[in-house]
Design an enzyme around this catalytic site. Structure first.
Site, PDB file in Angstrom:
ATOM      1  N   TYR A 119      -1.505  -0.133  10.560  1.00 40.75           N
ATOM      2  CA  TYR A 119      -1.807  -0.557   9.189  1.00 40.75           C
ATOM      3  C   TYR A 119      -0.629  -0.202   8.266  1.00 40.75           C
ATOM      4  O   TYR A 119      -0.110  -1.055   7.544  1.00 40.75           O
ATOM      5  CB  TYR A 119      -3.099   0.091   8.669  1.00 40.75           C
ATOM      6  CG  TYR A 119      -3.328  -0.201   7.208  1.00 40.75           C
ATOM      7  CD1 TYR A 119      -3.581  -1.506   6.789  1.00 40.75           C
ATOM      8  CD2 TYR A 119      -3.230   0.798   6.242  1.00 40.75           C
ATOM      9  CE1 TYR A 119      -3.748  -1.799   5.444  1.00 40.75           C
ATOM     10  CE2 TYR A 119      -3.401   0.513   4.894  1.00 40.75           C
ATOM     11  CZ  TYR A 119      -3.659  -0.780   4.499  1.00 40.75           C
ATOM     12  OH  TYR A 119      -3.808  -1.076   3.163  1.00 40.75           O
ATOM     13  N   SER A 143       0.868  -1.191   0.000  1.00 37.89           N
ATOM     14  CA  SER A 143       0.000   0.000   0.000  1.00 37.89           C
ATOM     15  C   SER A 143       0.897   1.231   0.000  1.00 37.89           C
ATOM     16  O   SER A 143       2.029   1.183   0.502  1.00 37.89           O
ATOM     17  CB  SER A 143      -0.862   0.012   1.262  1.00 37.89           C
ATOM     18  OG  SER A 143      -1.473   1.282   1.441  1.00 37.89           O
TER      19      SER A 143
HETATM   20  C1  8X3 Z   1      -5.010   1.560   0.992  1.00 33.92           C
HETATM   21  C2  8X3 Z   1      -4.529   2.924   0.692  1.00 33.92           C
HETATM   22  O1  8X3 Z   1      -4.385   5.327   1.487  1.00 33.92           O
HETATM   23  O2  8X3 Z   1      -6.296   4.062   2.227  1.00 33.92           O
HETATM   24  O3  8X3 Z   1      -3.987   0.745   1.404  1.00 33.92           O
HETATM   25  O4  8X3 Z   1      -4.140   3.620   3.170  1.00 33.92           O
HETATM   26  S1  8X3 Z   1      -4.857   3.995   1.948  1.00 33.92           S
END
Ligand code: 8X3
Length: 274
Positions: free
Chosen positions: A147, A134
């Site tokens: 995350y 990501s």
């Molecule tokens: C997803 C992108 O910007 O929502 O991994 O973290 S974000």
């Protein structure tokens, strides 16, 4: 030879299953929700195998891999797509159980499955590990805490795999998407709060699961001598912000009064000594 795609019951995974199957590859779609996989199986036919597997549970991964029927036992490409974000609270307010779930799925699950599948690729001197990282693994943002950190793991793990796999013919890529809609990502992050999830995508054009599926297929179809290490993808609508600077509060009245007083006192003392 098959393509094993985790998180196949929705979003990127579902789109990748359709895209790889349409391109003629044998696809194993893995997910917890077997009823969703069975719908895909009904749609995609004999080129698709529905595999019930919970990547966060190492025992489930082991027995799912053991259960694969013969035509799907040789995995030429593992797409580690399963992963999730939970919450967007500041670190000092976040639910630690959410952190544990993200670490277990995005890090432990991904690493364990990769470790299980790699030996057969190395033995064949060919294969592909495609990870779903990501932009959150590179760019910090408020509430991204664990995350983003799990995705930073995925980024560095992908690069380190390349170091270990030098000379084996096994390729490794990390796809790093930014804002992507038409998935369950924000629904999961906000624990079913559809209104809050919808707000994330309101009035903007986001990346679509098909964009990611097309990228994955393009990567897989590059010639065997070519390795794309990292693919970072944002919608045009998404960009970078300035780095915020926290300012100290301006001097208070009291301090200013004290300054004034001390100045006049200093003037008086100077006058005495004249
Ligand atoms: C997803 C992108 O910007 O929502 O991994 O973290 S974000």
């Amino acid at each position: 030879m098959a393509i094993l795609i985790t998180g196949a019951s929705a979003g990127f995974g579902e789109a990748m299953c359709r895209t790889f199957a349409a391109a003629g590859y044998a696809v194993i779609g893995a997910a917890r929700r077997v009823e969703k996989l069975n719908q895909l199986a009904a749609e995609l036919g004999g080129n698709f195998y529905a595999l019930q597997m919970d990547v966060a549970d190492t025992q489930s991964v082991r027995s799912a891999l053991d259960s694969l029927p013969e035509p799907f036992r040789e995995i030429d490409c593992l797409i580690n797509n399963a992963g999730l974000a939970l919450g967007l609270d500041a670190a000092h307010e976040a639910d630690f159980a959410d952190w544990e779930t993200m670490i277990q799925t995005n890090i432990v699950g991904l690493a364990f499955l990769t470790r299980q599948v790699l030996p057969q690729m190395v033995a064949r001197k060919s294969g592909y590990i495609m990870n779903l990282g990501s932009i959150a693994g590179t760019y910090p943002y408020p509430g991204g805490n664990v995350y983003g950190a799990t995705k930073a793991f995925v980024r560095q793990f992908s690069l380190n795999l390349r170091a270990d796999l030098a000379g084996t013919g096994v390729r490794v890529s990390n796809i790093e998407p930014g804002l992507c809609g038409d998935t369950e990502f924000s629904q999961v992050r906000f624990k079913g709060d559809g209104e809050r999830a919808a707000k994330v995508y309101e009035h903007t054009q986001f990346i679509l699961p098909q964009d990611i599926a097309d990228t994955a297929l393009w990567l897989y179809q590059r010639p065997a001598h070519m390795n794309v290490n990292t693919v970072e993808i944002m919608p045009v609508s998404q960009s970078f912000g300035a780095l915020p600077v926290a300012k100290n509060p301006p001097p208070t009245e009291k301090v200013q009064d004290f300054d004034k007083q001390s100045t006049s006192l200093f003037a008086k003392i100077k006058a005495w000594f004249k």
